[in-house]
Design a protein around this motif. Structure first.
Motif, PDB file in Angstrom:
ATOM      1  N   VAL A  26       0.838  -1.206   0.000  1.00 49.79           N
ATOM      2  CA  VAL A  26       0.000   0.000   0.000  1.00 49.79           C
ATOM      3  C   VAL A  26       0.868   1.249   0.000  1.00 49.79           C
ATOM      4  O   VAL A  26       0.629   2.201  -0.767  1.00 49.79           O
ATOM      5  CB  VAL A  26      -0.944   0.004   1.229  1.00 49.79           C
ATOM      6  CG1 VAL A  26      -1.662   1.353   1.333  1.00 49.79           C
ATOM      7  CG2 VAL A  26      -1.960  -1.116   1.127  1.00 49.79           C
ATOM      8  N   SER A  27       1.901   1.256   0.831  1.00 49.57           N
ATOM      9  CA  SER A  27       2.802   2.407   0.919  1.00 49.57           C
ATOM     10  C   SER A  27       3.541   2.624  -0.405  1.00 49.57           C
ATOM     11  O   SER A  27       3.680   3.769  -0.869  1.00 49.57           O
ATOM     12  CB  SER A  27       3.799   2.190   2.057  1.00 49.57           C
ATOM     13  OG  SER A  27       4.705   3.271   2.151  1.00 49.57           O
ATOM     14  N   ASP A  28       3.996   1.521  -1.002  1.00 45.61           N
ATOM     15  CA  ASP A  28       4.708   1.626  -2.279  1.00 45.61           C
ATOM     16  C   ASP A  28       3.807   2.201  -3.366  1.00 45.61           C
ATOM     17  O   ASP A  28       4.243   3.035  -4.173  1.00 45.61           O
ATOM     18  CB  ASP A  28       5.219   0.254  -2.712  1.00 45.61           C
ATOM     19  CG  ASP A  28       6.372  -0.232  -1.845  1.00 45.61           C
ATOM     20  OD1 ASP A  28       6.931   0.581  -1.101  1.00 45.61           O
ATOM     21  OD2 ASP A  28       6.696  -1.438  -1.926  1.00 45.61           O
ATOM     22  N   LEU A  29       2.549   1.753  -3.395  1.00 46.71           N
ATOM     23  CA  LEU A  29       1.624   2.259  -4.404  1.00 46.71           C
ATOM     24  C   LEU A  29       1.329   3.735  -4.172  1.00 46.71           C
ATOM     25  O   LEU A  29       1.241   4.517  -5.122  1.00 46.71           O
ATOM     26  CB  LEU A  29       0.328   1.451  -4.390  1.00 46.71           C
ATOM     27  CG  LEU A  29      -0.747   1.909  -5.388  1.00 46.71           C
ATOM     28  CD1 LEU A  29      -0.221   1.896  -6.821  1.00 46.71           C
ATOM     29  CD2 LEU A  29      -2.003   1.048  -5.266  1.00 46.71           C
ATOM     30  N   GLN A  30       1.188   4.119  -2.916  1.00 43.67           N
ATOM     31  CA  GLN A  30       0.906   5.521  -2.601  1.00 43.67           C
ATOM     32  C   GLN A  30       2.057   6.417  -3.065  1.00 43.67           C
ATOM     33  O   GLN A  30       1.840   7.481  -3.662  1.00 43.67           O
ATOM     34  CB  GLN A  30       0.687   5.674  -1.103  1.00 43.67           C
ATOM     35  CG  GLN A  30       0.038   6.990  -0.714  1.00 43.67           C
ATOM     36  CD  GLN A  30      -0.597   6.911   0.671  1.00 43.67           C
ATOM     37  OE1 GLN A  30      -0.185   6.098   1.509  1.00 43.67           O
ATOM     38  NE2 GLN A  30      -1.583   7.741   0.914  1.00 43.67           N
ATOM     39  N   THR A  31       3.279   5.977  -2.816  1.00 44.76           N
ATOM     40  CA  THR A  31       4.448   6.742  -3.252  1.00 44.76           C
ATOM     41  C   THR A  31       4.516   6.822  -4.768  1.00 44.76           C
ATOM     42  O   THR A  31       4.766   7.888  -5.351  1.00 44.76           O
ATOM     43  CB  THR A  31       5.732   6.086  -2.716  1.00 44.76           C
ATOM     44  OG1 THR A  31       5.695   6.060  -1.284  1.00 44.76           O
ATOM     45  CG2 THR A  31       6.960   6.852  -3.161  1.00 44.76           C
ATOM     46  N   ALA A  32       4.273   5.682  -5.421  1.00 46.59           N
ATOM     47  CA  ALA A  32       4.321   5.637  -6.887  1.00 46.59           C
ATOM     48  C   ALA A  32       3.229   6.495  -7.508  1.00 46.59           C
ATOM     49  O   ALA A  32       3.441   7.144  -8.545  1.00 46.59           O
ATOM     50  CB  ALA A  32       4.190   4.192  -7.369  1.00 46.59           C
TER      51      ALA A  32
END
Length: 209
Positions: free
Chosen positions: A55-61
């Protein structure tokens, strides 16, 4: 000794993945919160740490993709695919837990922040007569008696005092023609199966147009 046999419907997980990335992030975050410290889920698979990281990776991306930097949309889509794959794995885990205690299945699924798939309901078919597209016609539908059956039909135009026969069919439906417009016609049928003939049904009435 008296025993009861109550059938329990299996509650099925419905994974409703939003199409918008921001909505997917919120959706996944809600699931993580639902599973965290939930006594029903002792060993989540995938782990909550893996889900949270995805979830965090997608938010950053997604934040980078909004700048429209070259290659950022493709990178964002890759992160989205990873999260979706993990959510699908979690769906399988939640379903397994729900199946272990089917009487509580729906509660378990909803406790994980997921939805329960609705079971479609089909109304039981009854013997009915409906007005046809052409004046003086009627479409009559019976209750299917068996996979292999024939149906005998009769109709009355004098309130059931006399009955006239119509051609038999192999389907649980037929069409009557030549009925007088403005009259009330009554219809009945009986099914013939390999076990023999059934009784005449209760009549179905129709005001012919």
């Amino acid at each position: 000794m008296v025993t009861t046999n109550k059938s329990i419907h299996r509650a099925t997980v419905s994974l409703k993945l939003p199409t918008k990335v921001a909505d997917l992030i919120s959706y996944a975050t809600g699931i993580v919160h639902g599973v965290t410290n939930n006594p029903a889920f002792t060993t989540p698979h995938p782990t909550l740490a893996a889900l949270s990281a995805a979830v965090s990776d997608l938010q950053t991306a997604e934040t980078v993709a909004l700048t429209r930097a070259k290659g950022s949309a493709a990178a964002r889509n890759d992160k989205r695919a990873v999260l979706v794959s993990l959510l699908q794995q979690l769906r399988g885990y939640v379903q397994m837990v729900a199946d272990a205690t089917p009487e509580n299945g729906a509660t378990i699924i909803q406790g994980a922040g997921l939805a329960v798939r609705k079971i479609p309901t089909h109304a039981a078919r009854t013997f009915t007569a409906k007005q046809g597209a052409v004046s003086g016609t009627a479409h009559v539908y019976a209750v299917s008696a068996a996979r292999r059956a024939s149906y005998e039909w009769q109709y009355s135009t004098d309130g059931g005092k006399t009955w006239l026969s119509a051609p038999a069919t192999l389907q649980a439906k037929t069409t009557f023609t030549g009925l007088a417009a403005g009259s009330t016609a009554m219809f009945r049928y009986k099914a013939v199966t390999k076990t023999g003939e059934g009784d005449w049904s209760q009549p179905a009435a129709l005001l012919v147009k």
